[in-house]
Design a protein around this motif. Sequence first.
Motif, PDB file in Angstrom:
ATOM      1  N   PHE A  93      23.255  -6.436 -55.213  1.00  0.00           N
ATOM      2  CA  PHE A  93      24.299  -6.899 -54.298  1.00  0.00           C
ATOM      3  C   PHE A  93      25.066  -8.101 -54.842  1.00  0.00           C
ATOM      4  CE2 PHE A  93      20.822  -5.145 -51.600  1.00  0.00           C
ATOM      5  CZ  PHE A  93      21.458  -3.958 -51.278  1.00  0.00           C
ATOM      6  N   LEU A  94      24.556  -8.690 -55.930  1.00  0.00           N
ATOM      7  CA  LEU A  94      25.229  -9.836 -56.538  1.00  0.00           C
ATOM      8  C   LEU A  94      26.192  -9.402 -57.644  1.00  0.00           C
ATOM      9  CD1 LEU A  94      25.417 -12.982 -56.767  1.00  0.00           C
ATOM     10  CD2 LEU A  94      23.665 -12.793 -58.546  1.00  0.00           C
ATOM     11  N   THR A  95      25.738  -8.485 -58.500  1.00  0.00           N
ATOM     12  CA  THR A  95      26.526  -8.144 -59.697  1.00  0.00           C
ATOM     13  C   THR A  95      26.925  -6.675 -59.768  1.00  0.00           C
ATOM     14  OG1 THR A  95      24.532  -7.704 -61.009  1.00  0.00           O
ATOM     15  CG2 THR A  95      25.375  -9.979 -60.998  1.00  0.00           C
ATOM     16  N   GLY A  96      26.490  -5.865 -58.800  1.00  0.00           N
ATOM     17  CA  GLY A  96      26.844  -4.457 -58.807  1.00  0.00           C
ATOM     18  C   GLY A  96      25.841  -3.572 -59.503  1.00  0.00           C
ATOM     19  N   LYS A  97      24.948  -4.156 -60.281  1.00  0.00           N
ATOM     20  CA  LYS A  97      23.902  -3.399 -60.963  1.00  0.00           C
ATOM     21  C   LYS A  97      22.665  -4.273 -61.060  1.00  0.00           C
ATOM     22  CE  LYS A  97      22.868  -0.657 -65.074  1.00  0.00           C
ATOM     23  NZ  LYS A  97      23.363  -0.154 -66.386  1.00  0.00           N
ATOM     24  N   GLN A  98      21.548  -3.745 -60.561  1.00  0.00           N
ATOM     25  CA  GLN A  98      20.331  -4.544 -60.577  1.00  0.00           C
ATOM     26  C   GLN A  98      19.920  -4.879 -62.008  1.00  0.00           C
ATOM     27  OE1 GLN A  98      16.078  -3.250 -59.427  1.00  0.00           O
ATOM     28  NE2 GLN A  98      16.892  -4.068 -57.498  1.00  0.00           N
ATOM     29  N   GLY A  99      19.510  -6.130 -62.195  1.00  0.00           N
ATOM     30  CA  GLY A  99      19.061  -6.575 -63.515  1.00  0.00           C
ATOM     31  C   GLY A  99      20.146  -7.189 -64.369  1.00  0.00           C
ATOM     32  N   VAL A 100      21.401  -7.109 -63.925  1.00  0.00           N
ATOM     33  CA  VAL A 100      22.524  -7.686 -64.687  1.00  0.00           C
ATOM     34  C   VAL A 100      22.837  -9.076 -64.152  1.00  0.00           C
ATOM     35  CG1 VAL A 100      24.970  -7.451 -65.242  1.00  0.00           C
ATOM     36  CG2 VAL A 100      23.494  -5.428 -65.215  1.00  0.00           C
ATOM     37  N   ALA A 101      22.858 -10.055 -65.029  1.00  0.00           N
ATOM     38  CA  ALA A 101      23.100 -11.448 -64.635  1.00  0.00           C
ATOM     39  C   ALA A 101      24.585 -11.677 -64.366  1.00  0.00           C
ATOM     40  CB  ALA A 101      22.614 -12.392 -65.727  1.00  0.00           C
ATOM     41  N   PRO A 102      24.907 -12.687 -63.547  1.00  0.00           N
ATOM     42  CA  PRO A 102      26.317 -13.040 -63.342  1.00  0.00           C
ATOM     43  C   PRO A 102      26.968 -13.436 -64.658  1.00  0.00           C
ATOM     44  CG  PRO A 102      24.893 -14.185 -61.768  1.00  0.00           C
ATOM     45  CD  PRO A 102      23.999 -13.558 -62.783  1.00  0.00           C
ATOM     46  N   GLU A 103      28.251 -13.115 -64.813  1.00  0.00           N
ATOM     47  CA  GLU A 103      28.993 -13.454 -66.029  1.00  0.00           C
ATOM     48  C   GLU A 103      30.362 -14.019 -65.637  1.00  0.00           C
ATOM     49  OE1 GLU A 103      30.126 -14.218 -69.648  1.00  0.00           O
ATOM     50  OE2 GLU A 103      28.105 -13.437 -69.230  1.00  0.00           O
ATOM     51  N   PRO A 104      30.675 -15.284 -66.030  1.00  0.00           N
ATOM     52  CA  PRO A 104      29.797 -16.211 -66.748  1.00  0.00           C
ATOM     53  C   PRO A 104      28.596 -16.609 -65.894  1.00  0.00           C
ATOM     54  CG  PRO A 104      31.750 -17.347 -65.969  1.00  0.00           C
ATOM     55  CD  PRO A 104      31.978 -15.893 -65.706  1.00  0.00           C
ATOM     56  N   PHE A 105      27.544 -17.012 -66.574  1.00  0.00           N
ATOM     57  CA  PHE A 105      26.281 -17.227 -65.876  1.00  0.00           C
ATOM     58  C   PHE A 105      26.345 -18.393 -64.885  1.00  0.00           C
ATOM     59  CE2 PHE A 105      22.214 -19.281 -65.246  1.00  0.00           C
ATOM     60  CZ  PHE A 105      21.435 -18.205 -64.845  1.00  0.00           C
ATOM     61  N   TYR A 106      25.761 -18.189 -63.730  1.00  0.00           N
ATOM     62  CA  TYR A 106      25.445 -19.275 -62.803  1.00  0.00           C
ATOM     63  C   TYR A 106      24.279 -18.825 -61.949  1.00  0.00           C
ATOM     64  CZ  TYR A 106      27.357 -17.350 -58.362  1.00  0.00           C
ATOM     65  OH  TYR A 106      27.590 -16.629 -57.214  1.00  0.00           O
ATOM     66  N   ASN A 137      16.859   6.370 -53.821  1.00  0.00           N
ATOM     67  CA  ASN A 137      17.561   6.479 -55.094  1.00  0.00           C
ATOM     68  C   ASN A 137      16.940   5.505 -56.086  1.00  0.00           C
ATOM     69  OD1 ASN A 137      19.277   6.802 -57.231  1.00  0.00           O
ATOM     70  ND2 ASN A 137      21.142   6.191 -56.155  1.00  0.00           N
ATOM     71  N   LEU A 138      15.930   5.964 -56.800  1.00  0.00           N
ATOM     72  CA  LEU A 138      15.219   5.103 -57.735  1.00  0.00           C
ATOM     73  C   LEU A 138      16.087   4.682 -58.926  1.00  0.00           C
ATOM     74  CD1 LEU A 138      11.744   6.875 -57.749  1.00  0.00           C
ATOM     75  CD2 LEU A 138      12.250   4.610 -56.838  1.00  0.00           C
ATOM     76  N   LYS A 139      17.197   5.389 -59.131  1.00  0.00           N
ATOM     77  CA  LYS A 139      18.087   5.030 -60.235  1.00  0.00           C
ATOM     78  C   LYS A 139      18.727   3.663 -60.026  1.00  0.00           C
ATOM     79  CE  LYS A 139      19.266   9.795 -61.465  1.00  0.00           C
ATOM     80  NZ  LYS A 139      20.367  10.806 -61.586  1.00  0.00           N
ATOM     81  N   LEU A 140      18.697   3.157 -58.779  1.00  0.00           N
ATOM     82  CA  LEU A 140      19.269   1.839 -58.512  1.00  0.00           C
ATOM     83  C   LEU A 140      18.384   0.710 -59.035  1.00  0.00           C
ATOM     84  CD1 LEU A 140      20.570   2.331 -54.845  1.00  0.00           C
ATOM     85  CD2 LEU A 140      21.913   2.329 -56.963  1.00  0.00           C
ATOM     86  N   LEU A 141      17.109   1.003 -59.322  1.00  0.00           N
ATOM     87  CA  LEU A 141      16.193  -0.026 -59.805  1.00  0.00           C
ATOM     88  C   LEU A 141      16.423  -0.300 -61.281  1.00  0.00           C
ATOM     89  CD1 LEU A 141      12.786   0.943 -58.132  1.00  0.00           C
ATOM     90  CD2 LEU A 141      14.428  -0.786 -57.394  1.00  0.00           C
ATOM     91  N   SER A 142      16.371  -1.558 -61.651  1.00  0.00           N
ATOM     92  CA  SER A 142      16.466  -1.960 -63.046  1.00  0.00           C
ATOM     93  C   SER A 142      15.277  -1.404 -63.829  1.00  0.00           C
ATOM     94  CB  SER A 142      16.482  -3.487 -63.137  1.00  0.00           C
ATOM     95  OG  SER A 142      16.330  -3.920 -64.464  1.00  0.00           O
TER      96      SER A 142
END
Length: 502
Positions: A93-106, A137-142
């Motif tokens: 819910f933060l970046t659109g894909k689980q496991g992906v960090a914000p860019e630029p990072f914060y 939908n297990l595909k949503l998990l990182s």
Amino acid sequence: MKKALFILILHCALSIVHCLTAQNKHEMRAAWVATVANIDWPKRGCFDVDSQKMQMIEILDSLESLKFNAIVFQIRPTADAFYQSDLEPWSLFLTGKQGVAPEPFYDPLEFTIAEAHKRHIEVHVWLNPYRVLNVDNLKLLSYNHLYYRKPELFVKYGKQYYFNPGLDETRQFLNKIVADIVTRYDVDALHFDDYFYPYRVPGEEFPDEATFKCFSRGFVSKDDWRRNNVNLIIQELNATIKSIKPWVEFGISPFGVWRNADQDINGSATQAGCTNFDDLYADVRFWLREGWIDYVVPQLYWEIGKEVADYEVLVDWWSKNSFGRNLYIGLSASTLGNGKAEAWKRPNELCRQLAMNEKHPETSGAVFFSCKGLLRNAQGLCDSLQQNYYKYPALNPENKNLRGNASAAPRNLRIEEGKLRWDAVVDEGGYQVAYYVVYMFDAATGEVDLEDPSNILMKTNATEIDLSQIDNEGLKRVTFVVTTVNRFRQESAAVDHINFTY
């Protein structure tokens, strides 16, 4: 006769005005900031870091203008993170894909705490203990989610996935999560809502029979065993939090009905189709009695007079069953103007509920769900808060469950170069004080009443204020008093005061 009637009407009117404007100096004024499904923040589809930051600042500025003093910020909606974690992946819910960090990072949690504390707004971090996926939908998990490393810890129920609450390793992992957050972040409280064992799926039993047979711990009744599973995690988490930072509160916001009276002599006069005790296996009343939680926020999202779950009945029940712990009431701002019942269509059910809360001295505040619902100002709710219920600032309530001592008082109050100044205070144990409270009084009266919130000029982290920037409310001569509030929310004595002439 007419004169007597006029006097009676006038008396009633004055009583109503008093009810609307009377305020407590210590009162919880909070809003839930929900991140699951992007309910409140960030806006759905918004993955731009600067935009996310601006949205959070707008939320905090709005709440500050309403004189709120806390947010309940959801940082672990589905076994993922709105903060930098080595234990769980970044949230979908933060970046659109689980496991992906914000860019630029914060780090959204670090950012939110810093911005909230600037405004003297507490941050109660909100975690969901067992929920992993809201959809099938297990595909949503990182790929690096714990689910793929230890699938034996998880179960599927209905179309959702959960940690298995009956496993010791589930509790151990959750304690690691909480210890990590409390250690690394300057949080004010840790908060769970009503999701323990999931709400029942019709025609389907929660799949823990094998776990019960292997790890029953001597329980014969599966229901009792399930309640004990939740009891254990509540007791352990309270100990974990307090062992790291004893001032950090542990709060629960349960479903509004513990048990119905026809199920238990201690239950409420309700006919709820679902209860904490029997369906969610959350014996909140027991946790309150044992002192395992520091505050409770029952979700009383029903109207006054509702047949099966009357708000008036429930606020009275929780007032009588809070066992001396802090009690705040969860109010449904999102239902205002949208509810099916007539009460929600005519202004203003929440104001009627706030007025009713004042009749119960055990209640010491309210938490609104959700922030978005609150700030849309349905039926003029925000206007009513500003003009009446929250007209003056309020300090966060002291917690009777915590064992801290009051702060040292500020010393050497003085006026220099047109500024009111005082010496910085370091709290007992070397902790920084949470903030200073500056009071202003009419020096002509000679009265110094620290319990009247209308005398609070401001909260500040500075040790000086510019007197030229102060609204002296037309007073020619004023008296200033300054106190400290520490991390245990305890205020110092006022040992010094100073007069100033405009």
